[in-house]
Motif scaffolding. Sequence first.
Motif, PDB file in Angstrom:
ATOM      1  N   LYS A   5     -41.187   7.051  21.486  1.00 48.32           N
ATOM      2  CA  LYS A   5     -41.994   7.215  22.824  1.00 48.32           C
ATOM      3  C   LYS A   5     -41.976   6.243  23.682  1.00 48.32           C
ATOM      4  CE  LYS A   5     -45.153  10.871  21.727  1.00 48.32           C
ATOM      5  NZ  LYS A   5     -46.590  11.327  21.439  1.00 48.32           N
ATOM      6  N   SER A   6     -42.195   4.776  23.392  1.00 52.06           N
ATOM      7  CA  SER A   6     -42.432   3.654  24.080  1.00 52.06           C
ATOM      8  C   SER A   6     -40.807   3.169  24.513  1.00 52.06           C
ATOM      9  CB  SER A   6     -42.969   2.383  23.189  1.00 52.06           C
ATOM     10  OG  SER A   6     -44.255   2.674  22.751  1.00 52.06           O
ATOM     11  N   LYS A   7     -39.918   3.396  23.605  1.00 48.07           N
ATOM     12  CA  LYS A   7     -38.712   2.922  23.997  1.00 48.07           C
ATOM     13  C   LYS A   7     -37.948   4.079  25.093  1.00 48.07           C
ATOM     14  CE  LYS A   7     -37.385   0.772  19.672  1.00 48.07           C
ATOM     15  NZ  LYS A   7     -36.568   0.545  18.600  1.00 48.07           N
ATOM     16  N   LEU A   8     -38.333   5.401  25.063  1.00 43.25           N
ATOM     17  CA  LEU A   8     -37.927   6.107  26.088  1.00 43.25           C
ATOM     18  C   LEU A   8     -38.492   5.649  27.494  1.00 43.25           C
ATOM     19  CD1 LEU A   8     -37.663   9.569  24.243  1.00 43.25           C
ATOM     20  CD2 LEU A   8     -35.840   8.251  25.168  1.00 43.25           C
ATOM     21  N   GLU A   9     -39.598   5.455  27.548  1.00 47.80           N
ATOM     22  CA  GLU A   9     -40.580   4.927  28.534  1.00 47.80           C
ATOM     23  C   GLU A   9     -39.802   3.889  29.241  1.00 47.80           C
ATOM     24  OE1 GLU A   9     -44.950   3.642  29.930  1.00 47.80           O
ATOM     25  OE2 GLU A   9     -44.816   4.619  28.104  1.00 47.80           O
ATOM     26  N   ILE A  10     -39.802   2.798  28.581  1.00 48.82           N
ATOM     27  CA  ILE A  10     -38.668   1.620  29.075  1.00 48.82           C
ATOM     28  C   ILE A  10     -37.265   1.981  29.353  1.00 48.82           C
ATOM     29  CG2 ILE A  10     -38.062  -0.784  28.576  1.00 48.82           C
ATOM     30  CD1 ILE A  10     -40.445  -0.892  26.677  1.00 48.82           C
ATOM     31  N   LEU A  11     -36.831   2.702  28.734  1.00 48.14           N
ATOM     32  CA  LEU A  11     -35.331   3.108  28.973  1.00 48.14           C
ATOM     33  C   LEU A  11     -35.271   3.819  30.327  1.00 48.14           C
ATOM     34  CD1 LEU A  11     -33.992   4.225  25.539  1.00 48.14           C
ATOM     35  CD2 LEU A  11     -33.212   2.212  26.756  1.00 48.14           C
ATOM     36  N   HIS A  12     -35.891   4.706  30.621  1.00 47.76           N
ATOM     37  CA  HIS A  12     -36.077   5.523  31.785  1.00 47.76           C
ATOM     38  C   HIS A  12     -36.539   4.567  32.994  1.00 47.76           C
ATOM     39  CE1 HIS A  12     -36.772   9.298  29.407  1.00 47.76           C
ATOM     40  NE2 HIS A  12     -35.499   9.252  29.450  1.00 47.76           N
ATOM     41  N   LYS A  13     -37.519   3.699  32.704  1.00 50.14           N
ATOM     42  CA  LYS A  13     -37.943   2.721  33.728  1.00 50.14           C
ATOM     43  C   LYS A  13     -36.853   1.948  34.328  1.00 50.14           C
ATOM     44  CE  LYS A  13     -41.453  -0.717  34.899  1.00 50.14           C
ATOM     45  NZ  LYS A  13     -41.923   0.126  36.002  1.00 50.14           N
ATOM     46  N   ILE A  14     -35.918   1.437  33.312  1.00 53.18           N
ATOM     47  CA  ILE A  14     -34.867   0.699  33.731  1.00 53.18           C
ATOM     48  C   ILE A  14     -33.862   1.584  34.088  1.00 53.18           C
ATOM     49  CG2 ILE A  14     -35.695  -1.235  32.269  1.00 53.18           C
ATOM     50  CD1 ILE A  14     -33.557  -0.650  30.329  1.00 53.18           C
ATOM     51  N   GLY A  15     -33.927   2.919  34.394  1.00 50.27           N
ATOM     52  CA  GLY A  15     -32.740   3.389  34.832  1.00 50.27           C
ATOM     53  C   GLY A  15     -31.801   4.050  34.069  1.00 50.27           C
ATOM     54  N   ILE A  16     -31.976   4.142  32.728  1.00 46.01           N
ATOM     55  CA  ILE A  16     -31.153   4.838  31.927  1.00 46.01           C
ATOM     56  C   ILE A  16     -31.621   6.247  31.811  1.00 46.01           C
ATOM     57  CG2 ILE A  16     -30.501   4.819  29.326  1.00 46.01           C
ATOM     58  CD1 ILE A  16     -29.558   2.199  30.797  1.00 46.01           C
ATOM     59  N   SER A  17     -30.613   6.970  31.820  1.00 44.45           N
ATOM     60  CA  SER A  17     -30.896   8.620  31.637  1.00 44.45           C
ATOM     61  C   SER A  17     -30.581   9.247  30.443  1.00 44.45           C
ATOM     62  CB  SER A  17     -29.594   9.288  32.645  1.00 44.45           C
ATOM     63  OG  SER A  17     -28.227   9.138  31.931  1.00 44.45           O
ATOM     64  N   ASN A  18     -31.240  10.183  30.330  1.00 48.02           N
ATOM     65  CA  ASN A  18     -31.246  11.030  29.228  1.00 48.02           C
ATOM     66  C   ASN A  18     -29.822  11.400  28.688  1.00 48.02           C
ATOM     67  OD1 ASN A  18     -33.873  11.231  28.668  1.00 48.02           O
ATOM     68  ND2 ASN A  18     -34.151  13.098  29.568  1.00 48.02           N
ATOM     69  N   LYS A  36     -27.888   4.875  19.544  1.00 47.64           N
ATOM     70  CA  LYS A  36     -28.279   3.613  19.004  1.00 47.64           C
ATOM     71  C   LYS A  36     -29.171   2.830  19.788  1.00 47.64           C
ATOM     72  CE  LYS A  36     -24.463   2.716  16.079  1.00 47.64           C
ATOM     73  NZ  LYS A  36     -23.210   1.691  15.772  1.00 47.64           N
ATOM     74  N   MET A  37     -29.258   3.511  21.199  1.00 46.90           N
ATOM     75  CA  MET A  37     -30.166   2.606  21.991  1.00 46.90           C
ATOM     76  C   MET A  37     -31.713   2.735  21.565  1.00 46.90           C
ATOM     77  SD  MET A  37     -29.372   3.822  26.114  1.00 46.90           S
ATOM     78  CE  MET A  37     -27.640   3.960  26.734  1.00 46.90           C
ATOM     79  N   LEU A  38     -32.051   3.598  20.789  1.00 47.75           N
ATOM     80  CA  LEU A  38     -33.411   4.054  20.421  1.00 47.75           C
ATOM     81  C   LEU A  38     -33.554   2.949  19.226  1.00 47.75           C
ATOM     82  CD1 LEU A  38     -33.456   7.868  20.249  1.00 47.75           C
ATOM     83  CD2 LEU A  38     -34.404   6.354  22.140  1.00 47.75           C
ATOM     84  N   ALA A  39     -32.528   2.474  18.829  1.00 51.36           N
ATOM     85  CA  ALA A  39     -32.787   1.435  17.605  1.00 51.36           C
ATOM     86  C   ALA A  39     -33.022   0.026  18.211  1.00 51.36           C
ATOM     87  CB  ALA A  39     -31.607   1.551  16.736  1.00 51.36           C
ATOM     88  N   TYR A  40     -32.592  -0.395  19.474  1.00 55.91           N
ATOM     89  CA  TYR A  40     -32.904  -1.684  19.805  1.00 55.91           C
ATOM     90  C   TYR A  40     -34.162  -2.012  20.366  1.00 55.91           C
ATOM     91  CZ  TYR A  40     -27.909  -0.811  21.224  1.00 55.91           C
ATOM     92  OH  TYR A  40     -26.627  -0.453  21.071  1.00 55.91           O
ATOM     93  N   PRO A  41     -34.492  -3.383  19.951  1.00 54.14           N
ATOM     94  CA  PRO A  41     -35.985  -3.636  20.192  1.00 54.14           C
ATOM     95  C   PRO A  41     -36.346  -3.405  21.517  1.00 54.14           C
ATOM     96  CG  PRO A  41     -34.423  -5.469  20.121  1.00 54.14           C
ATOM     97  CD  PRO A  41     -33.537  -4.502  19.781  1.00 54.14           C
ATOM     98  N   ALA A  42     -37.650  -2.743  21.740  1.00 53.18           N
ATOM     99  CA  ALA A  42     -38.272  -2.419  22.978  1.00 53.18           C
ATOM    100  C   ALA A  42     -38.326  -3.400  23.889  1.00 53.18           C
ATOM    101  CB  ALA A  42     -39.260  -1.503  22.759  1.00 53.18           C
ATOM    102  N   GLN A  43     -39.038  -4.662  23.369  1.00 51.02           N
ATOM    103  CA  GLN A  43     -39.280  -5.787  24.073  1.00 51.02           C
ATOM    104  C   GLN A  43     -38.252  -6.653  24.760  1.00 51.02           C
ATOM    105  OE1 GLN A  43     -39.519  -5.256  20.977  1.00 51.02           O
ATOM    106  NE2 GLN A  43     -39.153  -7.396  19.853  1.00 51.02           N
ATOM    107  N   SER A  44     -37.031  -6.299  24.267  1.00 52.91           N
ATOM    108  CA  SER A  44     -35.612  -6.907  24.918  1.00 52.91           C
ATOM    109  C   SER A  44     -34.792  -5.951  25.889  1.00 52.91           C
ATOM    110  CB  SER A  44     -34.907  -7.172  23.818  1.00 52.91           C
ATOM    111  OG  SER A  44     -35.350  -8.035  22.841  1.00 52.91           O
ATOM    112  N   LEU A  45     -35.368  -4.839  26.017  1.00 51.82           N
ATOM    113  CA  LEU A  45     -34.358  -3.845  27.116  1.00 51.82           C
ATOM    114  C   LEU A  45     -34.544  -4.393  28.408  1.00 51.82           C
ATOM    115  CD1 LEU A  45     -35.488  -0.279  25.496  1.00 51.82           C
ATOM    116  CD2 LEU A  45     -33.438  -1.697  25.117  1.00 51.82           C
ATOM    117  N   LYS A  46     -35.692  -4.906  28.846  1.00 52.72           N
ATOM    118  CA  LYS A  46     -35.837  -5.239  30.422  1.00 52.72           C
ATOM    119  C   LYS A  46     -34.811  -6.596  30.753  1.00 52.72           C
ATOM    120  CE  LYS A  46     -40.535  -3.642  30.964  1.00 52.72           C
ATOM    121  NZ  LYS A  46     -42.027  -3.832  31.256  1.00 52.72           N
ATOM    122  N   MET A  47     -34.999  -7.284  29.771  1.00 51.35           N
ATOM    123  CA  MET A  47     -34.351  -8.530  29.848  1.00 51.35           C
ATOM    124  C   MET A  47     -32.778  -8.294  29.805  1.00 51.35           C
ATOM    125  SD  MET A  47     -34.036 -11.681  30.771  1.00 51.35           S
ATOM    126  CE  MET A  47     -35.764 -11.984  30.988  1.00 51.35           C
TER     127      MET A  47
END
Length: 297
Positions: A158-171, A179-190
């Motif tokens: 849930k948290s990762k999807l929220e960030i992914l969508h916020k930074i412009g990654i589509s469904n 595999k995006m869902l395995a990446y550390p959520a705290q690193s996605l923005k950077m």
Amino acid sequence: MANFETFLKEKYNIDDKNIAKIQAKIKIRDIELIKSKIDYFKTTLSFSNQEIAEVIVAFPKILTLDTKSDKPDGVKEKIKFYKDALKLTDKELHDFIKSLPNALGYDTVTDKPKSVKSKLKFYKENLGMSDEQLIKFIKNSPYVLSYDTISKKPTSVKSKLEILHKIGISNDQIIVLPKMLAYPAQSLKMRLMLKAIYYGTTESFDYGMMFNEQLVYARAKFVKSRNDIPSKLIYQNDKRFSQRTNTTSEELLKQYVLTQEIALQIQNEFNKDAKEKLILTETELSQYPKEVEVEVE
């Protein structure tokens, strides 16, 4: 008759370290009972001895599962559930369980939040997939069934999807590269900011996300200091990068360090022209060092 340890070592070539881990997970020591369970999996799933060894090491509790009865929560019914729900052929079933043996321990009966049924529903609804897309998604990436889809922890889907969508990654991008869902959520923005600033675009960002941001920053700073190295090398594997640049990632990571101060500078630079501004939280910022430690000779 061989004891439990000898049986696993001689028959399935499992080393002492892994045998110790298996013993810590399960209490069963009845060789005949274990043999009957293994025979079931070899027959039903066409597992080789090597595959049996890999599955046991990955999921020792597989040796404790009910393989005889037709109870709803028994292995027989779970296998039937996966075959029917995911429309698996015998070969696909083999690959599915080999990839995620823990699936045989999941709840496939109820609709409780952590059950497989609830997780399938979650992915279908939150990623906007059809039944056919969902089946393909799970077949290609069985591991997503092991993820936390309930809580709001930073590590949850849930948290990762929220960030992914916020930074412009589509469904659609997530479906193609789960595999995006395995990446550390705290690193996605950077990771997005670095791609935009040093690579000039966030196109194909799904691929760029695989690279650790400390590594991307170090490579980017090095590439920027040279006129003879194309920026596309930033996102190449270590071997190709080293061959082209005559340097190693390890050397660059020592030379260029992404600190908290630099992270904030990158955030400010990104937000100058960004349509959707991104702000690093304290948690996201705290993963980077406050300053560079200087080695004393």
